[in-house]
Design a protein around this motif. Sequence first.
Motif, PDB file in Angstrom:
ATOM      1  N   ALA A   1       0.839  -1.208   0.000  1.00 22.15           N
ATOM      2  CA  ALA A   1       0.000   0.000   0.000  1.00 22.15           C
ATOM      3  C   ALA A   1       0.870   1.252   0.000  1.00 22.15           C
ATOM      4  O   ALA A   1       0.534   2.252  -0.659  1.00 22.15           O
ATOM      5  CB  ALA A   1      -0.931  -0.002   1.207  1.00 22.15           C
ATOM      6  N   LEU A   2       1.995   1.211   0.715  1.00 21.64           N
ATOM      7  CA  LEU A   2       2.923   2.347   0.685  1.00 21.64           C
ATOM      8  C   LEU A   2       3.509   2.531  -0.708  1.00 21.64           C
ATOM      9  O   LEU A   2       3.619   3.664  -1.209  1.00 21.64           O
ATOM     10  CB  LEU A   2       4.052   2.128   1.693  1.00 21.64           C
ATOM     11  N   ARG A   3       3.885   1.431  -1.339  1.00 24.05           N
ATOM     12  CA  ARG A   3       4.431   1.526  -2.700  1.00 24.05           C
ATOM     13  C   ARG A   3       3.385   2.049  -3.673  1.00 24.05           C
ATOM     14  O   ARG A   3       3.711   2.817  -4.591  1.00 24.05           O
ATOM     15  CB  ARG A   3       4.948   0.161  -3.150  1.00 24.05           C
ATOM     16  N   ASP A   4       2.142   1.623  -3.476  1.00 20.45           N
ATOM     17  CA  ASP A   4       1.067   2.106  -4.345  1.00 20.45           C
ATOM     18  C   ASP A   4       0.898   3.615  -4.233  1.00 20.45           C
ATOM     19  O   ASP A   4       0.527   4.286  -5.207  1.00 20.45           O
ATOM     20  CB  ASP A   4      -0.252   1.421  -3.983  1.00 20.45           C
ATOM     21  N   MET A   5       1.159   4.164  -3.047  1.00 19.00           N
ATOM     22  CA  MET A   5       1.025   5.612  -2.864  1.00 19.00           C
ATOM     23  C   MET A   5       1.993   6.386  -3.756  1.00 19.00           C
ATOM     24  O   MET A   5       1.708   7.515  -4.162  1.00 19.00           O
ATOM     25  CB  MET A   5       1.285   5.995  -1.405  1.00 19.00           C
TER      26      MET A   5
ATOM     27  N   PRO B   1      -2.989  -1.868  14.280  1.00 16.54           N
ATOM     28  CA  PRO B   1      -1.614  -1.455  13.976  1.00 16.54           C
ATOM     29  C   PRO B   1      -1.370  -1.128  12.516  1.00 16.54           C
ATOM     30  O   PRO B   1      -0.437  -0.381  12.196  1.00 16.54           O
ATOM     31  CB  PRO B   1      -0.772  -2.654  14.443  1.00 16.54           C
ATOM     32  N   ASN B   2      -2.196  -1.651  11.596  1.00 12.18           N
ATOM     33  CA  ASN B   2      -2.034  -1.276  10.192  1.00 12.18           C
ATOM     34  C   ASN B   2      -2.270   0.215   9.989  1.00 12.18           C
ATOM     35  O   ASN B   2      -1.704   0.836   9.081  1.00 12.18           O
ATOM     36  CB  ASN B   2      -2.978  -2.084   9.298  1.00 12.18           C
ATOM     37  N   VAL B   3      -3.112   0.804  10.863  1.00  8.05           N
ATOM     38  CA  VAL B   3      -3.369   2.241  10.768  1.00  8.05           C
ATOM     39  C   VAL B   3      -2.090   3.026  11.016  1.00  8.05           C
ATOM     40  O   VAL B   3      -1.883   4.101  10.436  1.00  8.05           O
ATOM     41  CB  VAL B   3      -4.466   2.653  11.778  1.00  8.05           C
ATOM     42  N   THR B   4      -1.211   2.500  11.854  1.00 10.46           N
ATOM     43  CA  THR B   4       0.055   3.167  12.151  1.00 10.46           C
ATOM     44  C   THR B   4       0.832   3.435  10.875  1.00 10.46           C
ATOM     45  O   THR B   4       1.354   4.541  10.663  1.00 10.46           O
ATOM     46  CB  THR B   4       0.890   2.300  13.116  1.00 10.46           C
ATOM     47  N   VAL B   5       0.885   2.459  10.002  1.00  7.05           N
ATOM     48  CA  VAL B   5       1.644   2.608   8.755  1.00  7.05           C
ATOM     49  C   VAL B   5       0.842   3.393   7.719  1.00  7.05           C
ATOM     50  O   VAL B   5       1.376   4.290   7.051  1.00  7.05           O
ATOM     51  CB  VAL B   5       2.039   1.233   8.198  1.00  7.05           C
ATOM     52  N   ASP B   6      -0.422   3.046   7.566  1.00  3.67           N
ATOM     53  CA  ASP B   6      -1.248   3.760   6.588  1.00  3.67           C
ATOM     54  C   ASP B   6      -1.249   5.256   6.864  1.00  3.67           C
ATOM     55  O   ASP B   6      -1.096   6.078   5.950  1.00  3.67           O
ATOM     56  CB  ASP B   6      -2.686   3.242   6.628  1.00  3.67           C
ATOM     57  N   ALA B   7      -1.452   5.615   8.139  1.00  5.33           N
ATOM     58  CA  ALA B   7      -1.525   7.029   8.506  1.00  5.33           C
ATOM     59  C   ALA B   7      -0.194   7.726   8.277  1.00  5.33           C
ATOM     60  O   ALA B   7      -0.138   8.844   7.743  1.00  5.33           O
ATOM     61  CB  ALA B   7      -1.952   7.165   9.965  1.00  5.33           C
TER      62      ALA B   7
ATOM     63  N   GLU C   1      -9.695   0.526  -2.211  1.00  2.86           N
ATOM     64  CA  GLU C   1     -10.607   0.075  -3.272  1.00  2.86           C
ATOM     65  C   GLU C   1     -11.009   1.225  -4.191  1.00  2.86           C
ATOM     66  O   GLU C   1     -11.260   1.021  -5.382  1.00  2.86           O
ATOM     67  CB  GLU C   1     -11.850  -0.562  -2.652  1.00  2.86           C
ATOM     68  N   PHE C   2     -11.078   2.435  -3.651  1.00  2.00           N
ATOM     69  CA  PHE C   2     -11.446   3.594  -4.463  1.00  2.00           C
ATOM     70  C   PHE C   2     -10.273   4.126  -5.284  1.00  2.00           C
ATOM     71  O   PHE C   2     -10.413   5.075  -6.035  1.00  2.00           O
ATOM     72  CB  PHE C   2     -11.979   4.722  -3.570  1.00  2.00           C
ATOM     73  N   GLY C   3      -9.098   3.530  -5.104  1.00  2.00           N
ATOM     74  CA  GLY C   3      -7.937   3.974  -5.846  1.00  2.00           C
ATOM     75  C   GLY C   3      -7.190   5.117  -5.204  1.00  2.00           C
ATOM     76  O   GLY C   3      -6.388   5.793  -5.848  1.00  2.00           O
ATOM     77  N   PHE C   4      -7.437   5.329  -3.881  1.00  2.00           N
ATOM     78  CA  PHE C   4      -6.774   6.422  -3.180  1.00  2.00           C
ATOM     79  C   PHE C   4      -5.436   6.000  -2.583  1.00  2.00           C
ATOM     80  O   PHE C   4      -4.783   6.783  -1.930  1.00  2.00           O
ATOM     81  CB  PHE C   4      -7.658   6.948  -2.049  1.00  2.00           C
ATOM     82  N   GLY C   5      -5.027   4.754  -2.775  1.00  2.00           N
ATOM     83  CA  GLY C   5      -3.896   4.208  -2.051  1.00  2.00           C
ATOM     84  C   GLY C   5      -4.433   3.613  -0.772  1.00  2.00           C
ATOM     85  O   GLY C   5      -5.260   2.711  -0.791  1.00  2.00           O
ATOM     86  N   ALA C   6      -4.010   4.109   0.360  1.00  2.00           N
ATOM     87  CA  ALA C   6      -4.615   3.747   1.634  1.00  2.00           C
ATOM     88  C   ALA C   6      -5.553   4.880   2.041  1.00  2.00           C
ATOM     89  O   ALA C   6      -5.803   5.804   1.264  1.00  2.00           O
ATOM     90  CB  ALA C   6      -3.532   3.513   2.678  1.00  2.00           C
ATOM     91  N   GLU C   7      -6.069   4.821   3.247  1.00  5.01           N
ATOM     92  CA  GLU C   7      -6.931   5.889   3.725  1.00  5.01           C
ATOM     93  C   GLU C   7      -6.564   6.209   5.164  1.00  5.01           C
ATOM     94  O   GLU C   7      -6.097   5.351   5.912  1.00  5.01           O
ATOM     95  CB  GLU C   7      -8.400   5.480   3.653  1.00  5.01           C
ATOM     96  N   ILE C   8      -6.784   7.450   5.539  1.00  8.67           N
ATOM     97  CA  ILE C   8      -6.548   7.865   6.916  1.00  8.67           C
ATOM     98  C   ILE C   8      -7.767   7.567   7.775  1.00  8.67           C
ATOM     99  O   ILE C   8      -7.701   7.531   8.995  1.00  8.67           O
ATOM    100  CB  ILE C   8      -6.191   9.364   6.977  1.00  8.67           C
TER     101      ILE C   8
END
Length: 452
Positions: free
Chosen positions: A89-93, A133-139, A407-414
């Motif tokens: 997800a980070l790479r997708d960003m 904990p996934n939020v830690t990285v996504d955020a 899923e919306f193509g935003f990468g991850a979400e906050i």
Amino acid sequence: MTTQTASTQSEVVRAARRARTAAAELAVLTRAQKDQALHALADALVAEAPRIVAANAEDVARARENGTSEGIVDRLTLTDARIANIADALRDMTALPDPVGEVVRGSTLPNGLELRQVRVPLGVVGIIYEARPNVTVDAAGLCLKSGNAALLRGSSSAKASNTALVDVMRKALSGTAVPMDAVQLVPGDTHDSVKELMQARGLVDVIIPRGGASLIESVVTGSTVPVIETGVGNCHVYVDADADVDLAVELLIDSKAQRYSVCNSAETVLVHKDIADAFVPKALKALKQAGVKVHGDERIVSYSISGSDNNGDGGDVDGDIVAATEDNGDVVAATDDDFRTEYLSLDIAAAMVDSLDAAVKHIREYSSAHTESIITKSQAAARAFTSKVDAAAVVVNASTRFTDGGEFGFGAEIGISTQKLHARGPMGLPELTSTKYIVIGDGQTKARNSNL
């Protein structure tokens, strides 16, 4: 103020000041510099996965010892595969456009002034969240890409996981142009640190809470820092009179059981009375096979998993129908609270409605305005539903599980905002920016260029 509280306040304030300095440095970095840092974070997470999983195992074991529900434990758990997905997800960003500097609108005024409204980072973003904990990285990743510094305050139940994740990310940033203090854990283990973060007005620009209703309510009501409210997900699936029954069953099961511990899973199914005899028995059977307990209103309870009597009264007409009782092992009688509940478990509320308008009325009464869906072959019904239902996402003939930044193509979400100011729905990179106006002139003065 106790010595401990004063110490916590000092630590939180110091962290916020470091974040503010880092945000100023981060705001002027190029996209290439930020993308390089995201790749460094992703590579480090994969390389350090064994260490992160070991730390996470401590949190998971403690959660189970404390009797935490399996739905919450699932949200807490990290595996090699999940860490790989988080890194991806980070790479997708990095493939996403950098929102900073984007011109939202621009014009040349009659007096010759050139006016541009451009996106700028929010600054210092505080994120308060529960056992995810996934939020830690996504955020951290989303804040970094959008030019913001992240102050992360996860729950104590994920302390070991979050500590390991942030340590890995900060070390990875040391070899990039992004300052290490752009990603920090908020110091402290008690509620004092949360309170001090919420009171750090002037140092923290915005706080985003992610979690259950009580967490969100406490942040919204207790913060002097502006808050972007992310809401609970009491999501509905409405099966219209003109629905394809087999498709409706498939979408219901996916919406509820594909992953039940997330905010975009369905918590209530509403069934039009005209399709109930065809749909409800199949749905109850499929839900039972998926391990889902149904909390139904009186008309739903009247059905058995093997069929219906085709008049909705639960009678045994053809010998294959077994009349349902108040608790037949598949359906239990629902209370009003059941329709207000975000279960985050293998439970779902169910009700029969007499019309599309009755479904809309039910949704208006009980919805958290997250995601609402209709399953129908009627374009008129779909148009009516999407125009009358007020939610962050309104879905036609698809699973509620698609309301998601990835899923919306935003990468991850906050987070998924259920409020209406600043941002609504899945919050990606543009939602982590504000704007400023840049005005360029060549000597215009108010005295010479005004009729006032």
